[in-house]
Design a protein around this motif. Structure first.
Motif, PDB file in Angstrom:
ATOM      1  N   GLN A  78       0.909  -1.146   0.140  1.00  0.00           N
ATOM      2  CA  GLN A  78       0.054   0.066   0.017  1.00  0.00           C
ATOM      3  C   GLN A  78       0.794   1.317  -0.028  1.00  0.00           C
ATOM      4  O   GLN A  78       0.106   2.221   0.145  1.00  0.00           O
ATOM      5  CB  GLN A  78      -1.025   0.064   1.236  1.00  0.00           C
ATOM      6  CG  GLN A  78      -2.098  -1.110   1.173  1.00  0.00           C
ATOM      7  CD  GLN A  78      -2.815  -1.174   2.515  1.00  0.00           C
ATOM      8  OE1 GLN A  78      -2.208  -1.000   3.478  1.00  0.00           O
ATOM      9  NE2 GLN A  78      -3.986  -1.313   2.021  1.00  0.00           N
ATOM     10  N   ARG A  79       2.283   1.092  -0.045  1.00  0.00           N
ATOM     11  CA  ARG A  79       3.008   2.290  -0.116  1.00  0.00           C
ATOM     12  C   ARG A  79       2.554   3.258  -1.441  1.00  0.00           C
ATOM     13  O   ARG A  79       2.103   2.752  -2.429  1.00  0.00           O
ATOM     14  CB  ARG A  79       4.435   1.901  -0.505  1.00  0.00           C
ATOM     15  CG  ARG A  79       5.141   1.315   0.745  1.00  0.00           C
ATOM     16  CD  ARG A  79       6.400   0.677   0.321  1.00  0.00           C
ATOM     17  NE  ARG A  79       7.376   0.527   1.533  1.00  0.00           N
ATOM     18  CZ  ARG A  79       8.230  -0.448   1.331  1.00  0.00           C
ATOM     19  NH1 ARG A  79       8.659  -0.871   0.009  1.00  0.00           N
ATOM     20  NH2 ARG A  79       9.122  -0.745   2.428  1.00  0.00           N
ATOM     21  N   PRO A  80       2.531   4.473  -1.269  1.00  0.00           N
ATOM     22  CA  PRO A  80       2.150   5.345  -2.116  1.00  0.00           C
ATOM     23  C   PRO A  80       2.932   5.088  -3.664  1.00  0.00           C
ATOM     24  O   PRO A  80       4.315   5.046  -3.667  1.00  0.00           O
ATOM     25  CB  PRO A  80       2.487   6.880  -1.698  1.00  0.00           C
ATOM     26  CG  PRO A  80       3.331   6.505  -0.857  1.00  0.00           C
ATOM     27  CD  PRO A  80       3.137   5.085  -0.033  1.00  0.00           C
ATOM     28  N   GLY A  81       2.411   5.201  -4.830  1.00  0.00           N
ATOM     29  CA  GLY A  81       3.071   4.964  -6.007  1.00  0.00           C
ATOM     30  C   GLY A  81       3.911   6.232  -6.439  1.00  0.00           C
ATOM     31  O   GLY A  81       4.860   5.906  -7.306  1.00  0.00           O
ATOM     32  N   THR A  82       3.663   7.193  -5.962  1.00  0.00           N
ATOM     33  CA  THR A  82       4.462   8.524  -6.418  1.00  0.00           C
ATOM     34  C   THR A  82       5.081   9.161  -4.954  1.00  0.00           C
ATOM     35  O   THR A  82       4.642  10.302  -4.603  1.00  0.00           O
ATOM     36  CB  THR A  82       3.469   9.595  -6.990  1.00  0.00           C
ATOM     37  OG1 THR A  82       2.258   9.806  -5.894  1.00  0.00           O
ATOM     38  CG2 THR A  82       2.927   9.037  -8.204  1.00  0.00           C
ATOM     39  N   ALA A  83       5.594   8.191  -4.326  1.00  0.00           N
ATOM     40  CA  ALA A  83       6.234   8.715  -3.156  1.00  0.00           C
ATOM     41  C   ALA A  83       7.383   9.661  -3.321  1.00  0.00           C
ATOM     42  O   ALA A  83       8.077   9.713  -4.794  1.00  0.00           O
ATOM     43  CB  ALA A  83       7.206   7.400  -2.481  1.00  0.00           C
ATOM     44  N   VAL A  84       7.860  10.661  -2.655  1.00  0.00           N
ATOM     45  CA  VAL A  84       8.747  11.917  -2.903  1.00  0.00           C
ATOM     46  C   VAL A  84       9.625  11.880  -1.484  1.00  0.00           C
ATOM     47  O   VAL A  84       9.247  11.251  -0.277  1.00  0.00           O
ATOM     48  CB  VAL A  84       8.153  13.138  -3.145  1.00  0.00           C
ATOM     49  CG1 VAL A  84       7.217  13.201  -4.306  1.00  0.00           C
ATOM     50  CG2 VAL A  84       7.271  13.766  -1.940  1.00  0.00           C
ATOM     51  N   ALA A  85      10.674  12.246  -1.703  1.00  0.00           N
ATOM     52  CA  ALA A  85      11.839  12.393  -0.502  1.00  0.00           C
ATOM     53  C   ALA A  85      10.926  13.190   0.637  1.00  0.00           C
ATOM     54  O   ALA A  85      10.596  14.159   0.243  1.00  0.00           O
ATOM     55  CB  ALA A  85      13.090  12.870  -1.052  1.00  0.00           C
ATOM     56  N   GLY A  86      11.052  12.421   1.943  1.00  0.00           N
ATOM     57  CA  GLY A  86      10.695  13.317   3.105  1.00  0.00           C
ATOM     58  C   GLY A  86       9.251  12.487   3.515  1.00  0.00           C
ATOM     59  O   GLY A  86       8.817  12.665   4.568  1.00  0.00           O
ATOM     60  N   ASP A  87       8.949  11.694   2.722  1.00  0.00           N
ATOM     61  CA  ASP A  87       7.544  10.838   3.106  1.00  0.00           C
ATOM     62  C   ASP A  87       7.856   9.984   4.237  1.00  0.00           C
ATOM     63  O   ASP A  87       9.065   9.348   4.259  1.00  0.00           O
ATOM     64  CB  ASP A  87       6.957   9.933   1.900  1.00  0.00           C
ATOM     65  CG  ASP A  87       6.489  10.792   0.798  1.00  0.00           C
ATOM     66  OD1 ASP A  87       6.141  12.120   1.348  1.00  0.00           O
ATOM     67  OD2 ASP A  87       5.791  10.231  -0.388  1.00  0.00           O
ATOM     68  N   GLY A  99      10.785   5.738   6.056  1.00  0.00           N
ATOM     69  CA  GLY A  99      10.719   7.077   5.220  1.00  0.00           C
ATOM     70  C   GLY A  99      11.162   6.981   4.057  1.00  0.00           C
ATOM     71  O   GLY A  99      11.860   5.779   3.835  1.00  0.00           O
ATOM     72  N   TYR A 100      11.199   7.817   2.970  1.00  0.00           N
ATOM     73  CA  TYR A 100      11.507   7.598   1.596  1.00  0.00           C
ATOM     74  C   TYR A 100      12.751   8.782   1.220  1.00  0.00           C
ATOM     75  O   TYR A 100      12.218   9.997   1.660  1.00  0.00           O
ATOM     76  CB  TYR A 100      10.275   7.957   0.747  1.00  0.00           C
ATOM     77  CG  TYR A 100      10.454   7.701  -0.598  1.00  0.00           C
ATOM     78  CD1 TYR A 100      10.450   6.347  -1.137  1.00  0.00           C
ATOM     79  CD2 TYR A 100      10.785   8.693  -1.592  1.00  0.00           C
ATOM     80  CE1 TYR A 100      10.795   6.167  -2.692  1.00  0.00           C
ATOM     81  CE2 TYR A 100      11.265   8.328  -2.992  1.00  0.00           C
ATOM     82  CZ  TYR A 100      11.158   6.975  -3.337  1.00  0.00           C
ATOM     83  OH  TYR A 100      11.462   6.715  -4.695  1.00  0.00           O
ATOM     84  N   THR A 101      13.625   8.250   0.771  1.00  0.00           N
ATOM     85  CA  THR A 101      14.618   9.146   0.150  1.00  0.00           C
ATOM     86  C   THR A 101      14.629   8.989  -1.291  1.00  0.00           C
ATOM     87  O   THR A 101      13.763   9.618  -2.248  1.00  0.00           O
ATOM     88  CB  THR A 101      15.957   9.141   0.627  1.00  0.00           C
ATOM     89  OG1 THR A 101      16.556   7.685   0.686  1.00  0.00           O
ATOM     90  CG2 THR A 101      16.018   9.565   2.181  1.00  0.00           C
ATOM     91  N   ASP A 102      15.422   8.032  -1.830  1.00  0.00           N
ATOM     92  CA  ASP A 102      15.117   7.622  -3.199  1.00  0.00           C
ATOM     93  C   ASP A 102      14.652   6.226  -3.070  1.00  0.00           C
ATOM     94  O   ASP A 102      14.540   5.554  -4.122  1.00  0.00           O
ATOM     95  CB  ASP A 102      16.523   7.409  -3.982  1.00  0.00           C
ATOM     96  CG  ASP A 102      17.793   6.861  -3.271  1.00  0.00           C
ATOM     97  OD1 ASP A 102      17.590   6.348  -1.806  1.00  0.00           O
ATOM     98  OD2 ASP A 102      18.860   6.854  -3.716  1.00  0.00           O
ATOM     99  N   GLU A 103      14.333   5.610  -2.002  1.00  0.00           N
ATOM    100  CA  GLU A 103      13.626   4.279  -1.739  1.00  0.00           C
ATOM    101  C   GLU A 103      13.111   4.265  -0.397  1.00  0.00           C
ATOM    102  O   GLU A 103      13.718   5.034   0.417  1.00  0.00           O
ATOM    103  CB  GLU A 103      14.566   3.108  -2.222  1.00  0.00           C
ATOM    104  CG  GLU A 103      15.733   3.172  -1.138  1.00  0.00           C
ATOM    105  CD  GLU A 103      16.933   2.001  -1.425  1.00  0.00           C
ATOM    106  OE1 GLU A 103      17.671   1.707  -0.712  1.00  0.00           O
ATOM    107  OE2 GLU A 103      16.952   1.471  -2.563  1.00  0.00           O
TER     108      GLU A 103
END
Length: 216
Positions: A78-87, A99-103
């Motif tokens: 269920q991770r968002p398909g358009t994750a951005v750095a800082g999520d 958290g998300y940076t580049d993965e």
């Protein structure tokens, strides 16, 4: 000439909040809610009810009190398909904050989990890697599942000196025969974990890395 609307008071009735216009200003009744027509859902420090809103953008959020803050929670799928750095979210599959940076990666421990497909007996580069400029070593939990339903799991330590990656197996077990062996190599600017399968065939490999830098 500009149009002008003059309103002194919009009177309230049961279940409807109130807005006041007076002089050169506009004010809200203390019980005006957000996204609700229930007066008890006031936007105030004393409100302990749930206030439902859409996307709220602001420069800074300060949370006081001694209760808690609720963050999004869901499975890995269920991770968002358009994750951005800082999520930031809670992963209910791994039972970890991430958290998300580049993965996507775990928060607080430098842990990241990756997976990939291996279908050859040749030594192949695996998606599990870390930047040699940032980290010196990593502990690795590694899992192989092949198409027959057989599995292998192990714990490994990998360390580099800038030129060579050394991988030491701490423990490894399998449901039958061992499915593969692990090694390491410097590839570009990364220390890469590599796998050699005992026999060819589609297998899914997953690794969870907990990295450590010289200063940590």
């Amino acid at each position: 000439m500009a149009a002008e609307i003059r309103v002194d008071t919009i009177k309230s009735r049961a279940g409807i909040n109130t807005i006041f216009f007076g002089g050169d200003s506009i004010s809200f009744n203390q019980n005006v809610g957000i996204g609700t027509t229930i007066v008890g859902n006031a936007a105030s420090p004393g409100n302990t009810s749930a206030i439902v809103a859409g996307i709220v953008t602001c420069n800074e959020v300060v949370v006081g009190g001694t209760s808690r803050i609720k963050v999004p929670s869901g499975t890995t799928a269920q991770r968002p398909g358009t994750a951005v750095a800082g999520d930031f979210r809670y992963n209910s599959t791994t039972s970890e904050f991430e958290g998300y940076t580049d993965e996507w990666g775990s928060i607080g421990g430098g842990t990241k989990q990756v997976s990939g497909i291996v279908s050859t007996t040749s030594t192949v580069g695996f998606a599990a890697s870390f930047a040699i400029a940032d980290y010196r070593s990593a502990s690795v939990n590694f899992l192989i599942n092949d198409a027959t339903g057989a599995s292998q799991a192990g714990k490994y330590i990998m360390i580099h000196d800038g030129t060579t990656v050394t991988v030491v197996e701490q423990v490894a077990v399998a449901t039958g025969s061992m499915l593969g062996t692990l090694s390491g190599a410097i590839v570009g600017s990364n220390a890469e974990l590599q796998v050699t399968m005992v026999s060819s065939g589609v297998a899914t490999c997953s690794a969870k890395l907990n990295t450590m830098s010289d200063s940590a």
